[in-house]
Enzyme design. Structure first.
Site, short mmCIF file in Angstrom:
data_model
loop_
_atom_site.label_atom_id
_atom_site.label_comp_id
_atom_site.label_asym_id
_atom_site.label_seq_id
_atom_site.Cartn_x
_atom_site.Cartn_y
_atom_site.Cartn_z
N GLY A 123 7.21 -2.35 -2.57
CA GLY A 123 6.71 -0.98 -2.60
C GLY A 123 7.48 -0.13 -3.59
O GLY A 123 7.17 -0.11 -4.80
N ARG A 124 8.52 0.53 -3.10
CA ARG A 124 9.18 1.55 -3.92
C ARG A 124 9.75 1.01 -5.23
O ARG A 124 9.79 1.73 -6.23
CB ARG A 124 10.27 2.24 -3.09
CG ARG A 124 9.67 3.12 -1.99
CD ARG A 124 10.68 3.51 -0.95
NE ARG A 124 11.16 2.32 -0.23
CZ ARG A 124 12.14 2.33 0.64
NH1 ARG A 124 12.78 3.44 0.89
NH2 ARG A 124 12.51 1.21 1.26
N LYS B 41 -0.90 -4.44 8.77
CA LYS B 41 0.45 -4.15 8.26
C LYS B 41 1.16 -3.32 9.31
O LYS B 41 0.66 -2.29 9.76
CB LYS B 41 0.39 -3.40 6.94
CG LYS B 41 1.79 -3.03 6.45
CD LYS B 41 1.80 -2.72 4.97
CE LYS B 41 3.17 -2.28 4.51
NZ LYS B 41 3.48 -0.90 4.90
N PRO C 203 0.85 -1.20 0.00
CA PRO C 203 0.00 0.00 0.00
C PRO C 203 0.88 1.24 0.00
O PRO C 203 1.85 1.31 0.75
CB PRO C 203 -0.77 -0.12 1.32
CG PRO C 203 0.10 -0.97 2.20
CD PRO C 203 0.87 -1.88 1.29
N MET C 204 0.58 2.19 -0.87
CA MET C 204 1.36 3.44 -0.87
C MET C 204 0.41 4.61 -1.08
O MET C 204 -0.26 4.71 -2.12
CB MET C 204 2.44 3.39 -1.95
CG MET C 204 3.59 2.44 -1.61
SD MET C 204 4.92 2.45 -2.82
CE MET C 204 4.23 1.41 -4.10
N CYS D 272 2.31 3.49 9.68
CA CYS D 272 2.57 4.82 9.13
C CYS D 272 3.36 5.66 10.14
O CYS D 272 2.91 5.85 11.27
CB CYS D 272 1.27 5.52 8.74
SG CYS D 272 1.63 7.09 7.94
N GLN E 236 -6.78 -0.83 2.90
CA GLN E 236 -6.23 -0.48 4.22
C GLN E 236 -6.91 0.74 4.82
O GLN E 236 -7.07 1.77 4.16
CB GLN E 236 -4.73 -0.18 4.07
CG GLN E 236 -4.05 0.03 5.40
CD GLN E 236 -2.58 0.39 5.26
OE1 GLN E 236 -2.27 1.47 4.77
NE2 GLN E 236 -1.71 -0.50 5.66
N ASN F 17 8.33 -7.48 4.16
CA ASN F 17 8.40 -6.20 3.42
C ASN F 17 9.62 -5.40 3.86
O ASN F 17 9.96 -5.36 5.03
CB ASN F 17 7.11 -5.41 3.69
CG ASN F 17 7.14 -4.00 3.13
OD1 ASN F 17 6.96 -3.04 3.87
ND2 ASN F 17 7.38 -3.85 1.85
N GLY F 18 10.22 -4.76 2.86
CA GLY F 18 11.31 -3.83 3.12
C GLY F 18 12.53 -4.15 2.29
O GLY F 18 13.13 -5.21 2.43
C1 LIG Z 1 5.10 6.99 -1.03
C2 LIG Z 1 4.84 5.91 -0.02
C3 LIG Z 1 3.57 5.82 0.55
C4 LIG Z 1 3.30 4.82 1.48
N1 LIG Z 1 2.04 4.71 1.98
C5 LIG Z 1 1.72 3.67 2.80
C6 LIG Z 1 0.38 3.42 3.20
O1 LIG Z 1 -0.56 4.11 2.80
N2 LIG Z 1 0.16 2.39 4.04
C7 LIG Z 1 1.17 1.56 4.49
O2 LIG Z 1 0.92 0.62 5.25
N3 LIG Z 1 2.44 1.75 4.10
C8 LIG Z 1 2.74 2.76 3.26
N4 LIG Z 1 4.02 2.91 2.81
C9 LIG Z 1 5.04 1.94 3.20
C10 LIG Z 1 5.16 0.82 2.15
O3 LIG Z 1 3.95 0.09 2.08
C11 LIG Z 1 6.32 -0.14 2.48
O4 LIG Z 1 6.09 -0.67 3.77
C12 LIG Z 1 7.67 0.56 2.49
O5 LIG Z 1 7.82 1.40 1.35
C13 LIG Z 1 8.81 -0.46 2.52
O6 LIG Z 1 8.76 -1.31 1.40
P1 LIG Z 1 9.75 -1.09 0.12
O7 LIG Z 1 11.17 -1.14 0.66
O8 LIG Z 1 9.44 -2.24 -0.79
O9 LIG Z 1 9.43 0.23 -0.47
C14 LIG Z 1 4.32 3.92 1.89
C15 LIG Z 1 5.58 4.03 1.32
C16 LIG Z 1 5.85 4.99 0.37
C17 LIG Z 1 7.23 5.07 -0.25
#
Ligand SMILES: Cc1cc2nc3c(=O)[nH]c(=O)nc-3n(C[C@H](O)[C@H](O)[C@H](O)COP(=O)(O)O)c2cc1C
Length: 333
Positions: free
Chosen positions: A226-227, A141, A17-18, A102, A71, A202-203
């Site tokens: 995510g990213r 999450k 989720p982002m 968050c 979410q 995740n991460g």
């Molecule tokens: C721009 C952005 C927005 C995000 N928004 C949410 C969100 O709405 N809810 C959530 O649980 N995590 C959110 N996250 C966290 C991501 O879901 C994820 O946990 C985090 O980016 C680590 O994963 P990654 O290394 O694959 O990016 C967000 C991350 C980014 C970069």
């Protein structure tokens, strides 16, 4: 395989989720690239309860995106439960996810998001209250803890399980870390060993090989990206293929990236309107162009675009240029 409640995913690859990113336009595009599960951006419980128009728009789900996890976030039991009930009855989401990760102060100061991580008892109470009132499976999450001194990932995940939560997604960072440092996969493995419900790791999954390494090293049931998927739904496709066959597909070329960015833009326009969509697309377009040589000028130009036509002609002209240069180089070579 990844199974949450009765919902079976076709593979273990999950779009994270982002906020500001994972609306229906992006999710559907990522889904078409093979994601087993897509997660929607977080939605405010209070926004749902007060029937805020913009919040309700965020609940739109195209049937083709399913299975989808929606979410919600909040810090108070009453509104969280009411919002979950609303999502349960009035949306076609398959899973209701609760945000406990968050890190931004605007959210944590309302006792929402990562603030929960300090109190497994509150997690138990809140998740139980939601589980008792909805039919869809409930998941959580979370980050691994608030800070280095308060890492209750195991207790928190166990509280989710006891409360009837059907899965946990764990980002291996603390709240204080925000996005700094390296995600801790050891804690993901420890949590996986401590609960019987599915765990999604995740991460820092940046490549298909990272995804495989996370699955192998931690034993998780799913891997959340995510990213690395920003402007890059191919990351999802390449990961699914790599996990299935061991084959590492090549990266897309400039034309492919630009074609998909225009598809994404058109979906955003259909979802919102041209003015909002083009503005929102600026950041995505810059991500799609990442890694294409000579993109600096066009990246600047994107920020001046206000209409679909302007943005599409900028992007397609750039793809033409890149192809012409490649042909020239090929002929010279
Ligand atoms: C721009 C952005 C927005 C995000 N928004 C949410 C969100 O709405 N809810 C959530 O649980 N995590 C959110 N996250 C966290 C991501 O879901 C994820 O946990 C985090 O980016 C680590 O994963 P990654 O290394 O694959 O990016 C967000 C991350 C980014 C970069």
């Amino acid at each position: 395989m990844l199974k949450i409640g009765d919902i079976e995913m076709k593979n273990q690859v999950v779009l994270a989720p982002m906020a500001g990113i994972c609306n229906s336009a992006f999710r559907l595009t990522v889904k078409e690239f093979g994601a087993g599960l897509v997660c929607a951006e977080m939605v405010s419980d209070k926004g749902i309860v007060s029937q805020n128009d913009r919040t309700l728009d965020m609940l739109y789900i195209d049937e083709r995106e399913k299975p989808l996890s929606l979410q919600i976030f909040g810090g108070e039991r009453e509104t969280l439960v009411q919002a979950a009930q609303y999502v349960d009855k009035n949306t076609n989401a398959d899973i209701i996810d609760i945000n406990m990760g968050c890190p931004v102060p605007k959210i944590t100061k309302c006792d929402a998001g990562a603030k929960w991580l300090l109190d497994p008892n509150k997690i138990y109470e809140m998740v139980s209250a939601v589980v008792d009132t909805v039919e869809k499976p409930v998941t959580v999450k979370m980050r691994m803890g608030w800070d280095e001194d308060h890492i209750f990932a195991i207790e928190n995940a166990q509280a989710v399980e006891r409360a009837g939560g059907k899965a946990v997604a764990l980002h291996g960072r603390t709240r204080v870390q925000m996005y700094e440092g390296i995600a801790n996969w050891d804690i993901i493995r420890d949590v996986k060993q401590a609960v019987n419900i599915p765990v999604i790791g995740n991460g820092d999954v940046q490549t298909p090989q990272d995804a495989k390494r996370m699955l192998d090293e931690t034993g998780v049931d799913g891997v959340m990206i995510g990213r690395a998927a920003l402007g890059n739904p191919w990351m999802i496709y390449r990961t699914v293929k790599y996990l299935e066959t061991g084959e590492l597909m090549g990266e897309p070329n400039a034309r492919e990236k630009i074609d998909v960015s225009i598809l994404h833009l058109d979906r955003l326009i259909a979802l919102k309107n041209e003015h909002i969509a083009v503005r929102e697309m600026r950041k995505h377009a810059a991500w799609y162009l990442k890694g294409i040589r000579g993109n600096a000028i066009v990246r600047n130009g994107i920020n001046e675009c206000n209409t679909r036509d302007e943005l599409v002609s900028l992007l397609t002209n750039f793809a033409d240029e890149v192809e012409a240069k490649e042909q020239e180089a090929h002929q010279v070579g």
